[in-house]
Design a protein around this motif. Structure first.
Motif, PDB file in Angstrom:
ATOM      1  N   ASN A 109      -5.717  -5.208   7.160  1.00  0.00           N
ATOM      2  CA  ASN A 109      -5.342  -4.316   6.065  1.00  0.00           C
ATOM      3  C   ASN A 109      -4.553  -5.141   5.046  1.00  0.00           C
ATOM      4  N   GLU A 159      -0.962  -3.778   3.809  1.00  0.00           N
ATOM      5  CA  GLU A 159       0.115  -4.015   4.773  1.00  0.00           C
ATOM      6  C   GLU A 159       0.427  -5.507   4.899  1.00  0.00           C
ATOM      7  N   LYS A 179      -9.998   1.477  13.627  1.00  0.00           N
ATOM      8  CA  LYS A 179      -8.807   2.154  13.106  1.00  0.00           C
ATOM      9  C   LYS A 179      -7.570   1.277  13.308  1.00  0.00           C
ATOM     10  N   SER A 231      -3.100  -3.575  16.040  1.00  0.00           N
ATOM     11  CA  SER A 231      -3.997  -2.611  16.657  1.00  0.00           C
ATOM     12  C   SER A 231      -5.052  -3.356  17.479  1.00  0.00           C
ATOM     13  N   PRO A 238      -0.821   3.123  11.543  1.00  0.00           N
ATOM     14  CA  PRO A 238       0.069   2.999  10.378  1.00  0.00           C
ATOM     15  C   PRO A 238       1.078   1.875  10.572  1.00  0.00           C
ATOM     16  N   GLY A 239       1.236   1.047   9.558  1.00  0.00           N
ATOM     17  CA  GLY A 239       2.175  -0.065   9.629  1.00  0.00           C
ATOM     18  C   GLY A 239       1.620  -1.336  10.237  1.00  0.00           C
TER      19      GLY A 239
END
Length: 350
Positions: free
Chosen positions: A234, A237, A172, A282, A175-176
């Motif tokens: 991602n 992003e 996971k 992350s 966000p961002g």
């Protein structure tokens, strides 16, 4: 004289016309249904099930890429698409190796990397010339190489995967965040090895804090570093934040100001990522990136710990296809000999 037409005949005619119309519609709707089905097969939901894995195939170490691919393919049922990135001169060799071995069943695309994009962005460093190879910087340019995927896994070639790559792909990202990495302070069982071989695990080991540009970043030198040899990224992003442009900016500044090339960590490709992703990445499960296996020919992990590991990384000078190196048996389990005979393992009895 107009012949008499009964009501029953009119009704019968209408019934026949209705049946014909229904049959006509059914027959002509078949192509439309097939077309819709084709569109569904190409839908984003279906595409998301394809796991793109980027691995570089560099001259002189293609056996590394082959072993990494072999280990991933053998340990998953997932729909993996390998993007094998090479230079123009090396692509025919890796393609022939795959097509003439048991890896011929894998789904793969060979992508040529043009080293001209690095012109003027790399400062020459005689102490570790191998770190300046163009393919070390492929991870900076993921959106330029991989067009259609939202999420991508990048792996260094000197890894083997012992777990199901689907698990890593399911990491996971907050966000961002454009990427996830493993922090170098995240696994207590590795700390003893880090201390014994002098491996750096903080920003101090990669950035030159004597330089004002580095001090101006406001990053504590004791901040835990991360290793970009395993990345879950991602792409939306990455492009939105213009990550590639940011990395290139710090490469250019290093050419001008020597901010990190000659520092202890030798992280020519790592250092810009440490700066750009500071506080904005992350975390990957620590067992999905057990590293430092190539840092010393003497330091070893316990066999039980290595068996539990999902991914092993021989970062450092001592590679498992060369000699000396450690835990070579684990790597060699996945190695597939070169059909052309050009790539050979270096062993003490060879």
């Amino acid at each position: 004289i107009v012949p008499f037409v009964s009501v029953n005949q009119i009704l019968l005619l209408l019934l026949v016309l209705t049946v014909c119309a229904i049959l006509y519609n059914k027959v002509h709707q078949v192509p439309l249904a097939l077309k819709n089905e084709t569109v569904d097969l190409e839908s984003p939901e279906e595409m998301e099930e394809e796991i793109p894995v980027v691995i570089c195939a560099a001259a002189g170490r293609m056996g590394a890429a082959v072993a990494a691919i072999s280990s991933i393919y053998s340990n998953t049922e997932a729909n993996v698409l390998f993007y094998i990135v090479g230079l123009k001169t090396t692509i025919p060799h890796i393609r022939k190796w795959i097509e003439n071995s048991k890896l011929k069943e894998i789904k793969f695309k060979v992508v040529e990397f043009n080293p001209m994009v690095l012109k003027g962005k790399i400062r020459q460093d005689a102490s570790r010339p191998e770190l300046l190879q163009p393919l070390n910087f492929v991870r900076f340019y993921l959106p330029l190489l991989i067009q259609k995927h939202e999420k991508v896994i990048y792996l260094d070639d000197d890894v083997i995967v012992q777990g199901d790559i689907q698990e890593l792909y399911d990491t996971k990202l907050a966000p961002g965040h454009a990427a996830a990495f493993s922090d170098d302070c995240d696994l207590p069982s590795t700390h003893e090895m880090i201390r014994s071989v002098g491996m750096q695990n903080t920003y101090m080991g990669f950035l030159d804090y004597r330089k004002q540009a580095i001090r101006d970043l406001g990053i504590s030198p004791s901040t835990c570093s991360f290793n970009p040899g395993v990345i879950v990224a991602n792409m939306t992003e990455w492009k939105h934040q213009r990550i590639t442009k940011q990395l290139e900016k710090w490469m250019q500044r290093n050419v001008e100001e020597n901010l990190y090339s000659s520092t202890l960590g030798g992280g020519v490709a790592t250092s810009p990522m440490l700066i750009v992703f500071y506080g904005k990445h992350s975390s990957i499960n620590p067992m999905w990136h057990i590293r430092h296996l190539g840092w010393s020919p003497d330091a070893r992990y316990s066999e039980q710990f290595l068996q539990e590991a999902k991914l092993l990384h021989w970062n450092g000078r001592y590679k498992p296809w060369d000699y000396p190196s450690v835990h070579t048996d684990l790597w060699e389990n996945w190695f597939i000999p070169d059909p052309s005979g050009k790539f050979k393992l270096t062993r003490p009895d060879s």
